[in-house]
Design a protein around this motif. Structure first.
Motif, PDB file in Angstrom:
ATOM      1  N   ASP A  12     -51.314 -38.289  13.418  1.00 19.06           N
ATOM      2  CA  ASP A  12     -51.621 -37.041  13.935  1.00 19.06           C
ATOM      3  C   ASP A  12     -53.117 -37.070  14.307  1.00 19.06           C
ATOM      4  OD1 ASP A  12     -52.868 -37.286  11.576  1.00 19.06           O
ATOM      5  OD2 ASP A  12     -52.331 -35.207  10.595  1.00 19.06           O
ATOM      6  N   LEU A  13     -53.912 -38.278  14.296  1.00 18.75           N
ATOM      7  CA  LEU A  13     -54.846 -38.299  14.684  1.00 18.75           C
ATOM      8  C   LEU A  13     -54.921 -38.754  16.243  1.00 18.75           C
ATOM      9  CD1 LEU A  13     -56.840 -40.281  11.929  1.00 18.75           C
ATOM     10  CD2 LEU A  13     -57.220 -37.852  12.567  1.00 18.75           C
ATOM     11  N   SER A  14     -55.457 -37.825  17.277  1.00 19.20           N
ATOM     12  CA  SER A  14     -55.121 -37.990  18.361  1.00 19.20           C
ATOM     13  C   SER A  14     -56.323 -38.034  19.588  1.00 19.20           C
ATOM     14  CB  SER A  14     -54.226 -36.892  18.929  1.00 19.20           C
ATOM     15  OG  SER A  14     -54.869 -35.788  18.567  1.00 19.20           O
TER      16      SER A  14
ATOM     17  N   PHE B 256     -63.937 -30.729  15.080  1.00 18.23           N
ATOM     18  CA  PHE B 256     -63.746 -31.298  16.608  1.00 18.23           C
ATOM     19  C   PHE B 256     -63.678 -30.114  17.541  1.00 18.23           C
ATOM     20  CE2 PHE B 256     -60.877 -32.293  19.955  1.00 18.23           C
ATOM     21  CZ  PHE B 256     -61.261 -33.555  20.181  1.00 18.23           C
ATOM     22  N   LEU B 257     -63.112 -28.853  16.996  1.00 15.33           N
ATOM     23  CA  LEU B 257     -63.037 -27.643  18.208  1.00 15.33           C
ATOM     24  C   LEU B 257     -64.411 -27.141  18.307  1.00 15.33           C
ATOM     25  CD1 LEU B 257     -59.743 -26.313  16.891  1.00 15.33           C
ATOM     26  CD2 LEU B 257     -60.125 -27.490  19.114  1.00 15.33           C
ATOM     27  N   ASP B 258     -65.265 -27.099  17.070  1.00 13.73           N
ATOM     28  CA  ASP B 258     -66.563 -26.774  17.286  1.00 13.73           C
ATOM     29  C   ASP B 258     -67.546 -27.673  18.242  1.00 13.73           C
ATOM     30  OD1 ASP B 258     -65.899 -24.975  15.317  1.00 13.73           O
ATOM     31  OD2 ASP B 258     -66.924 -25.873  13.607  1.00 13.73           O
ATOM     32  N   LEU B 259     -67.277 -28.776  18.405  1.00 11.91           N
ATOM     33  CA  LEU B 259     -67.904 -29.599  19.084  1.00 11.91           C
ATOM     34  C   LEU B 259     -67.501 -29.439  20.670  1.00 11.91           C
ATOM     35  CD1 LEU B 259     -68.261 -33.158  17.228  1.00 11.91           C
ATOM     36  CD2 LEU B 259     -70.033 -31.440  17.641  1.00 11.91           C
ATOM     37  N   LEU B 260     -66.370 -29.410  20.782  1.00 13.94           N
ATOM     38  CA  LEU B 260     -65.978 -28.829  22.164  1.00 13.94           C
ATOM     39  C   LEU B 260     -66.623 -27.728  22.474  1.00 13.94           C
ATOM     40  CD1 LEU B 260     -62.021 -29.317  21.919  1.00 13.94           C
ATOM     41  CD2 LEU B 260     -63.356 -30.491  23.501  1.00 13.94           C
ATOM     42  N   ALA B 261     -66.660 -26.558  21.658  1.00 20.50           N
ATOM     43  CA  ALA B 261     -67.598 -25.422  22.068  1.00 20.50           C
ATOM     44  C   ALA B 261     -69.069 -25.691  22.062  1.00 20.50           C
ATOM     45  CB  ALA B 261     -67.238 -24.380  21.034  1.00 20.50           C
ATOM     46  N   ALA B 262     -69.629 -26.353  21.405  1.00 19.11           N
ATOM     47  CA  ALA B 262     -71.347 -26.671  21.620  1.00 19.11           C
ATOM     48  C   ALA B 262     -71.353 -28.091  21.039  1.00 19.11           C
ATOM     49  CB  ALA B 262     -71.947 -25.796  20.238  1.00 19.11           C
TER      50      ALA B 262
ATOM     51  N   ASP C 241     -56.863 -30.645  16.234  1.00 17.94           N
ATOM     52  CA  ASP C 241     -57.105 -29.268  15.819  1.00 17.94           C
ATOM     53  C   ASP C 241     -58.042 -29.213  14.560  1.00 17.94           C
ATOM     54  OD1 ASP C 241     -55.495 -30.417  13.680  1.00 17.94           O
ATOM     55  OD2 ASP C 241     -54.121 -29.134  13.515  1.00 17.94           O
ATOM     56  N   ALA C 242     -58.918 -30.343  14.525  1.00 21.70           N
ATOM     57  CA  ALA C 242     -59.748 -30.384  13.351  1.00 21.70           C
ATOM     58  C   ALA C 242     -60.820 -29.195  13.580  1.00 21.70           C
ATOM     59  CB  ALA C 242     -60.372 -31.539  12.969  1.00 21.70           C
TER      60      ALA C 242
ATOM     61  N   VAL D  70     -56.113 -21.186  16.375  1.00 22.39           N
ATOM     62  CA  VAL D  70     -55.438 -22.758  16.400  1.00 22.39           C
ATOM     63  C   VAL D  70     -54.554 -22.885  15.887  1.00 22.39           C
ATOM     64  CG1 VAL D  70     -55.837 -25.298  16.379  1.00 22.39           C
ATOM     65  CG2 VAL D  70     -57.794 -23.617  17.146  1.00 22.39           C
ATOM     66  N   GLN D  71     -53.142 -23.683  16.338  1.00 22.19           N
ATOM     67  CA  GLN D  71     -52.039 -23.805  15.531  1.00 22.19           C
ATOM     68  C   GLN D  71     -52.198 -25.108  14.635  1.00 22.19           C
ATOM     69  OE1 GLN D  71     -49.673 -21.700  15.824  1.00 22.19           O
ATOM     70  NE2 GLN D  71     -47.987 -22.443  14.505  1.00 22.19           N
ATOM     71  N   HIS D  72     -52.163 -25.048  13.161  1.00 16.93           N
ATOM     72  CA  HIS D  72     -52.519 -26.245  12.484  1.00 16.93           C
ATOM     73  C   HIS D  72     -51.198 -26.486  11.717  1.00 16.93           C
ATOM     74  CE1 HIS D  72     -56.773 -26.347  12.603  1.00 16.93           C
ATOM     75  NE2 HIS D  72     -56.637 -24.845  12.662  1.00 16.93           N
ATOM     76  N   LYS D  73     -50.793 -27.898  11.511  1.00 16.54           N
ATOM     77  CA  LYS D  73     -49.749 -28.213  11.092  1.00 16.54           C
ATOM     78  C   LYS D  73     -49.616 -28.382   9.317  1.00 16.54           C
ATOM     79  CE  LYS D  73     -48.743 -31.290  14.852  1.00 16.54           C
ATOM     80  NZ  LYS D  73     -48.562 -32.678  15.432  1.00 16.54           N
ATOM     81  N   ARG D  74     -50.934 -28.433   8.859  1.00 15.51           N
ATOM     82  CA  ARG D  74     -51.168 -28.587   7.360  1.00 15.51           C
ATOM     83  C   ARG D  74     -52.049 -27.578   6.947  1.00 15.51           C
ATOM     84  NH1 ARG D  74     -51.244 -33.901   8.739  1.00 15.51           N
ATOM     85  NH2 ARG D  74     -49.639 -34.968   7.816  1.00 15.51           N
ATOM     86  N   PRO D  75     -52.023 -26.943   5.691  1.00 15.42           N
ATOM     87  CA  PRO D  75     -52.963 -26.057   5.200  1.00 15.42           C
ATOM     88  C   PRO D  75     -54.314 -26.936   4.875  1.00 15.42           C
ATOM     89  CG  PRO D  75     -51.329 -26.594   3.396  1.00 15.42           C
ATOM     90  CD  PRO D  75     -50.924 -27.202   4.870  1.00 15.42           C
ATOM     91  N   PRO D  76     -55.471 -26.405   4.813  1.00 17.21           N
ATOM     92  CA  PRO D  76     -56.622 -27.143   4.461  1.00 17.21           C
ATOM     93  C   PRO D  76     -56.369 -27.775   2.940  1.00 17.21           C
ATOM     94  CG  PRO D  76     -57.106 -24.734   4.278  1.00 17.21           C
ATOM     95  CD  PRO D  76     -55.488 -24.883   5.032  1.00 17.21           C
TER      96      PRO D  76
END
Length: 164
Positions: free
Chosen positions: A148-150, A83-89, A79-80, A8-14
């Motif tokens: 950036d919260l979309s 969030f992506l984990d919840l999309l998958a499961a 891109d959190a 996933v493309q991230h705009k900021r580092p963690p």
């Protein structure tokens, strides 16, 4: 600067250093049994990482709670990792206070999300809402993110559970 992590493309580092320790402090408090100290505004999301299948824990702010439906509304950058984990499961558990609830994640469409945010802002809750341009004063938010919260996530509790 953009980086690719987990495909996933991230705009900021963690966050790193002190910011990371502060972000993880809430998770530690939940694990120590001090969830009630944090109130109902925070919950601990237990989710499965989509990349390696390991269990992850993330403390998140609840922007709205619907007692009739038994659902929590969360805002997220699209891109959190959680969030992506919840999309998958989408089937997972949350901890509010010291109580665990089985939940299913739903991702409202744009019109439903706008309705939720309008209801949230008119309910008399005057805290800054984490939905970017819908916030009353986006510059006053402590994390300094603007716009950036979309995405919104609705976590619906499984039927038959005794809710807070």
């Amino acid at each position: 600067m953009t980086k690719r992590r987990h495909g996933v493309q991230h705009k900021r580092p963690p966050p790193g250093g002190g910011r990371r320790r502060l972000a993880r402090l809430c998770v530690v408090l939940f694990r120590m049994g001090l969830g009630p100290v944090l109130g109902r505004r925070l919950l601990l999301l237990h989710h499965t990482a989509r990349t390696d299948g390991r269990r992850r824990h993330t403390a998140l702010e609840v922007i709205a709670y619907d007692t009739e439906r038994g659902s929590w509304i969360l805002a997220s950058p699209a891109d959190a990792p959680w969030f992506l984990d919840l999309l998958a499961a989408p089937l997972t558990t949350v901890q509010v206070g010291n109580h665990h609830y089985a939940v299913t994640a739903h991702f409202p469409e744009a019109d439903e999300a706008a309705e939720i945010m309008a209801r949230h802002l008119t309910d008399g809750l005057r805290r800054a809402c984490p939905a970017g341009e819908m916030a009353e004063n986006a510059q006053a938010r402590p994390h300094g993110r603007t716009g950036d919260l979309s995405a919104l996530v609705r976590l619906d509790a499984a039927p038959g559970q005794r809710l807070p």
